[in-house]
Design a protein around this motif. Structure first.
Motif, mmCIF file in Angstrom:
data_model
loop_
_atom_site.group_PDB
_atom_site.id
_atom_site.type_symbol
_atom_site.label_atom_id
_atom_site.label_comp_id
_atom_site.label_asym_id
_atom_site.label_seq_id
_atom_site.Cartn_x
_atom_site.Cartn_y
_atom_site.Cartn_z
ATOM 1 N N MET A 65 0.839 -1.182 0.000
ATOM 2 C CA MET A 65 0.000 0.000 0.000
ATOM 3 C C MET A 65 0.883 1.243 0.000
ATOM 4 O O MET A 65 1.997 1.228 0.523
ATOM 5 C CB MET A 65 -0.923 -0.009 1.222
ATOM 6 N N ARG A 131 -4.514 -5.453 -7.789
ATOM 7 C CA ARG A 131 -3.369 -5.877 -6.983
ATOM 8 C C ARG A 131 -3.286 -7.397 -6.931
ATOM 9 O O ARG A 131 -4.221 -8.094 -7.313
ATOM 10 C CB ARG A 131 -3.508 -5.330 -5.556
ATOM 11 N N THR A 135 -7.195 -5.116 -2.270
ATOM 12 C CA THR A 135 -6.870 -4.025 -1.357
ATOM 13 C C THR A 135 -8.071 -3.098 -1.308
ATOM 14 O O THR A 135 -8.556 -2.649 -2.348
ATOM 15 C CB THR A 135 -5.627 -3.255 -1.830
ATOM 16 N N GLN A 137 -10.174 0.309 0.428
ATOM 17 C CA GLN A 137 -9.939 1.634 0.997
ATOM 18 C C GLN A 137 -11.275 2.302 1.257
ATOM 19 O O GLN A 137 -12.215 2.169 0.474
ATOM 20 C CB GLN A 137 -9.123 2.458 0.009
ATOM 21 N N THR A 188 -6.859 -1.444 3.858
ATOM 22 C CA THR A 188 -6.591 -2.775 4.370
ATOM 23 C C THR A 188 -6.331 -3.750 3.229
ATOM 24 O O THR A 188 -6.883 -3.616 2.142
ATOM 25 C CB THR A 188 -7.753 -3.301 5.241
ATOM 26 N N ALA A 189 -5.446 -4.688 3.495
ATOM 27 C CA ALA A 189 -5.143 -5.758 2.549
ATOM 28 C C ALA A 189 -4.775 -6.980 3.365
ATOM 29 O O ALA A 189 -4.440 -6.882 4.546
ATOM 30 C CB ALA A 189 -3.990 -5.370 1.625
#
Length: 201
Positions: A65, A131, A135, A137, A188-189
Motif C-alpha cells: 500500500m 493488486r 486491497t 480503501q 486494508t489488505a
C-alpha cells in the motif's frame, strides 16, 4: 515531526529494501510499475522528491500500500501506539496535498490509517490497477467537500460522507471548491500480500 528530507530518506530506504527483498532489479521494477529506471534510482538514493502518483505506481509494482512507503520496516518490538509527534507528514510536490500517517510505525498490521489535507483546486489521478491480493480503501470526509472518480463514476462527498472502494481501477481525487478538504483514509489488505522487507545492515 519528520522533515521532508527525513521522509525522502525513509522512502528511499523502504523502496530499496522492498525491491531487494523481492529480488527485483531496477529494470524489473521499472517494467512492472511504469516508472523509469533512472527515476527509481534517484528515489532510492534520496535524491528525488517523487509525486504521489509516482509513489502509487511504485507501491503497486512492489505489492504494498502507498502508506507503507512512508513507514518503517515491520519490527517485533514496534510500539502499538503512534504519538502525534511521531506521525510523519508528507506534502505532494505536485498537488500540494498533505498526508499524515496515523498508524504506529513498524507495527505489523493489515490496516493503515492516513489523514489528508486537500487544498482547493487540487487534483490527483492514480492509475490504479488490480493488486496481487484485494486491497480495500474507505474515505471519510471530516471537513469540506471533494469529488472522487472511480473509473467512469464520480462521487461527490461532503463532510461526514464515507466512500468504500477496492483499489482495482483508476481513481481521481479532486477538490473543485474554495475550501480545503480534510479526510481520513482507511486501507486494508491481506497481511500475506504485504511483503516484509529485511532491515538494512
Amino acid at each position: 515531526m519528520s522533515s521532508t528530507s527525513d521522509l525522502n530518506q525513509r522512502i528511499a530506504a523502504r523502496v530499496h529494501a522492498l525491491r531487494s527483498a523481492q529480488g527485483l532489479s531496477l529494470d524489473a521494477l521499472a517494467t512492472r510499475c511504469g516508472v523509469s529506471r533512472s527515476m527509481i534510482s534517484l528515489i532510492e538514493r534520496g535524491e528525488s522528491s517523487p509525486t504521489a502518483v509516482v509513489l502509487e505506481r511504485l507501491a503497486t509494482g512492489l505489492g504494498v500500500m502507498l502508506a507503507s512507503l512512508f513507514d518503517e520496516a515491520p519490527a517485533a518490538s514496534a510500539s502499538p501506539v503512534a504519538r502525534r509527534a511521531e506521525q510523519p507528514e508528507w506534502t505532494d510536490p505536485q498537488s500540494g496535498y498533505v498526508r499524515r500517517n496515523l498508524s504506529p510505525p513498524g507495527f505489523a498490521s493489515p490496516i493503515q490509517l492516513v489523514e489528508v489535507r486537500f487544498p482547493p483546486g487540487a487534483r490527483v489521478a492514480y492509475e490504479t490497477t488490480a493488486r496481487q491480493s484485494p486491497t480495500h480503501q474507505q474515505v471519510w470526509v471530516i471537513d469540506g467537500a471533494m469529488d472522487v472518480q472511480l473509473g467512469s463514476e464520480t462521487h461527490r462527498l461532503a463532510a461526514g460522507d464515507c466512500l468504500a472502494m477496492q483499489l482495482d481501477q483508476p481513481i481521481i481525487f479532486s477538490n473543485p471548491h474554495r475550501q480545503a478538504a480534510r479526510y481520513l483514509v482507511a486501507i486494508t489488505a491481506e497481511a500475506s500480500a504485504i511483503p516484509t522487507a529485511r532491515r538494512a545492515p
